[in-house]
Every structure is written in structure tokens, then in C-alpha cells.
Design a protein around this motif. Structure first.
Motif: not given
Length: 443
Positions: A140-145, A127-138
């Protein structure tokens, strides 16, 4: 079979290759009856096919019959014969498909969904956590990856282990090219207008992008921008303005479409962007998806990879409702450049060619020092500058010539020329407004 696996069609039986109507008399009633049953006897599954009997006079003038098979396209299944062979209509030929081509057609028909297949060697370390973090912001969720990617179907739990799907790996994997070596995007810049080899090799810059799709698109965009030329003009306020070689939206949207809709089951090809002196070429593996054709691609929408497309929409990269292709045409038009050219050169890839206007833009830059126009040059629009440049170099021009040189209608050309008259740059030499031999010359 070939027609059903393509876009359907009409097949006439009883007419030879020279166009002569032979009919069935010479073959007998048994052959005529057999011909009507052959589709259901030899093809699986049986395609939708209506057999029409046409009464005709054959080449000998006798009463006879021919058969017309009205074949519908097979929307969801690949049609095979009893030998398990698959044929596809391509141009005016019925071509036997290889194993890889059959798999590609199956994905296209959604018989086998490429995106949902499991990458068996993958795990959560991919998992690329950096990209997943961008996706979660888009979104609008704070759930884990893991929860987010599982909820969207990009991760699957298989016998207690977490595995990526193909779509998930391409979108959120650290190194998708380990599993999909040809998921890369390659950019090549050439010196000149052609690809030279051997001692004349003219590649001056080359870079390959092989991360996940989000990073590929962002990094390729930055790199290509650094390789394109800009033209500077001094405006009337004394400030230099930059005019780009191409509208950024046009080439970037072309690349986005290639990444979104390419055939990822084609394991032997990658997306290639070639930058020549006079054009840019974007080549994407896989033919146009679904029943989209070169003639209908501006109005029809089809996504070969709907999960990838959805994620890129949520990233804010892909535009929905098929506005992208239409806007590519509009942006090129607004830049006063030739229409984009789409083609399927080898019937298994899509090629987009964007022409620039480097020669004219270079010539126009030189015109800025012409004594007749330099006092107002930087206040003119680019089409006006093209018109003036043509008039000066050719000692005059007709309306038709200006219409052709700016690539607009005659009415638009006349309006432009009238503005240049109002600016006291040119004059009309004709005996009347309708004088077809009259020319516009520099005042």
C-alpha cells in the motif's frame, strides 16, 4: 571444532574406539594437563566448552581419569583451528569443509550476510517494474520504484550509482539468473516411477524457470498444475467432481519453502521438482538452517534468508509462524495420503517426497461400476470407497485391515465401518462385537 560448528555435543577423551576406558595414566600428567588446555590453544575463536574430570577405573582396574568436553554450539561464529581449517560434525564423522562449504556455514551463522552483499554489475535497468508494482500494491504505497526498494534495503547507493543487493536482485531483478545461474527452478516429469537414462530415457516434460522469485513461484505453480492428474467422479446430483492427485497446498508450500529457505550461496545447485507416476520430489540446495532438525522442523522456525522471506510474506506467498510445514502434514492426512517425508540425503540439501495414491484411486474408479455399490458409490467419502474396494477384492476384511488400508486408527476405522453398515452396504459376520476372527463383507 566439528561439534561446535554443528549442534554441540559431548566428547570423551580417554576412551578408545573399541569403547575401552584407557584413561591418562599411561600418558602421564603432562598429557593430562595439555588435554585440558588444547581447546583454547588451538581453536579460534574459542568455543564455549566445559571440561569435566571424571574419576574412573581404567581397563587395567587402576584408579584413573577421563575428560568430558561439554561443547556448546557456536551460534554466531564459525570455529577454525590455527591452520585456518574448518571441520563440521556430520553424522558420526568430523568432515573438513571446502571453501564453498565454509562460506555457506558463515552465511548460516550470519558472519557474512549473503542477502546484503552488493551485485556490483547491476544497475536500475535491472529492475522488473511489473513485479515492483505488484509489491507496492501489497504494501500500500505509491512511492516510486527506486525509493521503495531503497527503503527496504534491496537497492543501495554506492558512490552515486544504484546497485542491487543479492536479495533485491533475486526478488525484483528482470534476469537474476545472469548473476545467479543456479537461482532457477527446474521441473521434470517422468513416465513411470524411476529415472531412466540412455535409450530408456523417460523424461516426458521438462521446464526451467529462471526469472525473479515472485515470477518463478507463480509460473511454476501454473505449469505443475497443468501436469498433474485429476480424477473425475459423478456425484449424486449427476455432476462430475474433480479429485486432485495431491492437495495443491502441500506441493506448492513445499516449493515455496524451497525457494524461501534454500542456500543461494551454493552456486552449483538449483531447486529441482521431479514428478513421477507415484510421487513428487522437491529438492532444495542447502541443509536445514540454524538448529532446525528433521525432528523439530514442524515446531521450530528459522529463516536462512530473512529479507527474502519478509518480501514473500508481503507478497502474500509465504505464511509466517511456521504454519506451512504443519499444514503440509495436515493436508496430506486429509487427502488420505501418506505422511510427507523430509530428509537430508547428501547432508547438503533438503528433500521433500509426497506420495500420491494413484493405484488405489485408479482401482476405486473401476469400483464405481460394481453392481453391489454403484447405486451409492458417488455419495461415499474417499476412505469409505477404499474400504469397500478392499472388502470386495478380498471377500471381506477385519477392522485391523481396514484401519491399515485407510491409514487411520482402529477407532476411526470402526466408526467408518459402522456408517457403511448403516448405509446397508456391508454386514458383520462375527459371533459378537469382540470376535477377533469376524469380518465385514458386502451385504
Amino acid at each position: 571444532m566439528a561439534f561446535a560448528n554443528a549442534q554441540g555435543g559431548v566428547l570423551a577423551v580417554g576412551i578408545n574406539d573399541n569403547g575401552e576406558i584407557e584413561g591418562f595414566n599411561k600418558y602421564g600428567i603432562n598429557k593430562f594437563n595439555e588435554a585440558q588446555k588444547i581447546v583454547s590453544s588451538y581453536l579460534k575463536p574459542t568455543p564455549i566448552c566445559n571440561c569435566e574430570i571424571i574419576e574412573i577405573n581404567n581397563v587395567k582396574g587402576e584408579d584413573d581419569k577421563i575428560l568430558l568436553y561439554h561443547i556448546e554450539p557456536s551460534m554466531n561464529r564459525v570455529i577454525r583451528n590455527v591452520k585456518d581449517e574448518v571441520y563440521l560434525r556430520q553424522g558420526d564423522s568430523s568432515c573438513k569443509l571446502t571453501y564453498d562449504q565454509i562460506k555457506s556455514l558463515e552465511y548460516d551463522r550470519n558472519e557474512t550476510n549473503f542477502e546484503n552483499q552488493i551485485v556490483w554489475d547491476s544497475n536500475i535497468e535491472d529492475i522488473d517494474s511489473e513485479v515492483v508494482e505488484v509489491f507496492k500494491k501489497k504494501i500500500d504505497t505509491i512511492d516510486n520504484d527506486i525509493s521503495v526498494l531503497k527503503a527496504r534495503g534491496y537497492l543501495r547507493e554506492v558512490k552515486g550509482d544504484i546497485k542491487f543487493t543479492n536479495a533485491g536482485m533475486l526478488l525484483f531483478g528482470k534476469n537474476p539468473s545472469i548473476y545467479f545461474p543456479c537461482s532457477r527452478l527446474r521441473v521434470i516429469k517422468f513416465e513411470g516411477n524411476d529415472f531412466q537414462t540412455g535409450t530408456s530415457m523417460n523424461i516426458i516434460k521438462e521446464k526451467t524457470f529462471d526469472k525473479n522469485l515472485y515470477k518463478i513461484l507463480n509460473e511454476a505453480k501454473e505449469f505443475i498444475n497443468s501436469q498433474l492428474r485429476e480424477f473425475s467422479y459423478l456425484n449424486k446430483e449427476g455432476v462430475f467432481e474433480k479429485h486432485l492427485e495431491y492437495p495443491e497446498f502441500a506441493w506448492y508450500e513445499g516449493i515455496v519453502n524451497a525457494v524461501t529457505h534454500r542456500d543461494y550461496s551454493n552456486s552449483g545447485e538449483q531447486i529441482i521438482v521431479k514428478i513421477y507416476n507415484n510421487r513428487m520430489e522437491i529438492s532444495s540446495p542447502g541443509k536445514l538452517g540454524g538448529f532446525v532438525t528433521l525432528d523439530t522442523m514442524r515446531v521450530k522456525r528459522y529463516s536462512r534468508n530473512p529479507q527474502i522471506a519478509r518480501a514473500l510474506v508481503e507478497f502474500g506467498i509465504v505464511r509466517e509462524l511456521n504454519e506451512g510445514v504443519k499444514r503440509i502434514y495436515k493436508e496430506m492426512y486429509d487427502f488420505n495420503l501418506n505422511e510427507p517425508i523430509y530428509s537430508e540425503p547428501d547432508r547438503n540439501s533438503v528433500l521433500l517426497v509426497l506420495d500420491n495414491d494413484i493405484e488405489n484411486r485408479s482401482n476405486i474408479n473401476k469400483m464405481a461400476n460394481n453392481d453391489s455399490v454403484k447405486h451409492i458409490w458417488n455419495e461415499l467419502t474417499y476412505p469409505e470407497q477404499k474400504a469397500i474396494e478392499f472388502i470386495i477384492n478380498n471377500s471381506g476384511a477385519t477392522r485391523e485391515e481396514i484401519s491399515n488400508i485407510i491409514g487411520r486408527s482402529k477407532t476411526t476405522a470402526i466408526n467408518l465401518l459402522n456408517k457403511l453398515i448403516d448405509k446397508e452396504l456391508i454386514v458383520w459376520t462375527g459371533t459378537s462385537k469382540k470376535d477377533v476372527y469376524g469380518k465385514y463383507i458386502i451385504k
